[in-house]
Design a protein around this motif. Sequence first.
Motif, mmCIF file in Angstrom:
data_model
loop_
_atom_site.group_PDB
_atom_site.id
_atom_site.type_symbol
_atom_site.label_atom_id
_atom_site.label_comp_id
_atom_site.label_asym_id
_atom_site.label_seq_id
_atom_site.Cartn_x
_atom_site.Cartn_y
_atom_site.Cartn_z
ATOM 1 N N ASN A 1 0.779 -1.256 0.145
ATOM 2 C CA ASN A 1 -0.004 0.022 0.153
ATOM 3 C C ASN A 1 1.082 1.418 -0.103
ATOM 4 O OD1 ASN A 1 -2.375 -1.601 0.119
ATOM 5 N ND2 ASN A 1 -1.973 -1.707 2.271
ATOM 6 N N PHE A 2 2.040 1.231 -0.094
ATOM 7 C CA PHE A 2 2.899 2.435 -0.258
ATOM 8 C C PHE A 2 2.648 3.140 -1.397
ATOM 9 C CE2 PHE A 2 6.582 4.688 -1.587
ATOM 10 C CZ PHE A 2 6.973 5.359 -0.577
ATOM 11 N N THR A 3 2.590 2.505 -2.455
ATOM 12 C CA THR A 3 2.119 3.202 -3.618
ATOM 13 C C THR A 3 0.807 4.132 -3.606
ATOM 14 O OG1 THR A 3 3.346 1.906 -5.297
ATOM 15 C CG2 THR A 3 1.755 3.361 -6.051
ATOM 16 N N GLN A 4 -0.157 3.559 -2.981
ATOM 17 C CA GLN A 4 -1.529 4.185 -2.767
ATOM 18 C C GLN A 4 -1.348 5.411 -1.735
ATOM 19 O OE1 GLN A 4 -4.156 3.296 -4.844
ATOM 20 N NE2 GLN A 4 -5.009 5.133 -4.215
ATOM 21 N N THR A 5 -0.695 5.212 -0.712
ATOM 22 C CA THR A 5 -0.210 6.201 0.244
ATOM 23 C C THR A 5 0.293 7.413 -0.458
ATOM 24 O OG1 THR A 5 0.057 4.447 1.942
ATOM 25 C CG2 THR A 5 0.702 6.753 2.336
#
Length: 328
Positions: free
Chosen positions: A239-243
């Motif tokens: 979920n790093f990219t979405q953050t």
Amino acid sequence: MAYSKEVFDAAMRRLEQRRQQTDAETDRTRAELYTHIPRLREIQDELAGTAVNAVREMLAGGDTAANMERLKKINLNLQAERAELLTANGLPPDMMTPKRYCRQCDDTGYVGDRVCDCLRTLLREEACKRANSGSPLPLRAFDTFDLSYYPDTPLPGADTTVRAYMGRVFAYCKQYTEQFSPTTSPSLLFLGGTGLGKTHLALAVANEVLGRGFSVIYDTAQNIFSKIEDEHFGRGEQNFTQTVYDCDLLILDELPDYATSFTNSTFYNIINTRTLAHRPAIVSTNLTEKELEARYGQKIFSRLIGDFWMFKFFGRDIRQLKLKKNIF
């Protein structure tokens, strides 16, 4: 967006802390009021008694509707008396009601079966906090930005000095933080050589915006690109990219002098996704405009020039000036 259990639990702990804080404040307020207006304690006890009686009436059977209506009337009369007592003593009628941080969900995080906006905000903040934990960049302050390091000499092609021009850039960045909005503030592009204060101002903006309660991710562009690559290939944080896409403000410091196909794709997806969602970013680079276009291509360059407010930094390498000052 799906968040990790660690992020979700941290956000829920913050909601619980809010509830505990407001409950403690309410208990202190009530204790003081009971001392000065004893009837208020009696009313509170009677209100608690009506709730117990309602349960007993339901269990005992009989005319439940009539009994509930009678208890409801008693309850409303007691509430009205309490409000009159508080008003007569110059106090607001809701003085004894817990002052929740979020009136929509009562600090539970949910409105019915829907996630409340306050919980969504906490989830973003916790996700960003974890995303920033590995950043090598320390937050900066506007107070330590020293304009005296910029020469008081004419700025080429302009009717002003380098110091006066950089003073205007500095003033704009301060104003930017004061008026920051995650949906209406523009994205900024800082261009200029090494040591001219680009990182300092970007991180001072991040510091102030964080202090106002917004979610911010700040790191070198290379680190962010690498983390997204690790996630893409199953090696890193989920979920790093979405953050990166969802945070209120994104700081991409020091664009790499080189670009791979994955870097280009990642960089374009970041700025395109955030631009379409009207979420601002600050990008800094030592590259000139021509170098930026040559390294990252026309598509990315067009996005940056067309959708970002560009600020060029001038002067001499401040790090070198400070080093010489310390030596001599």
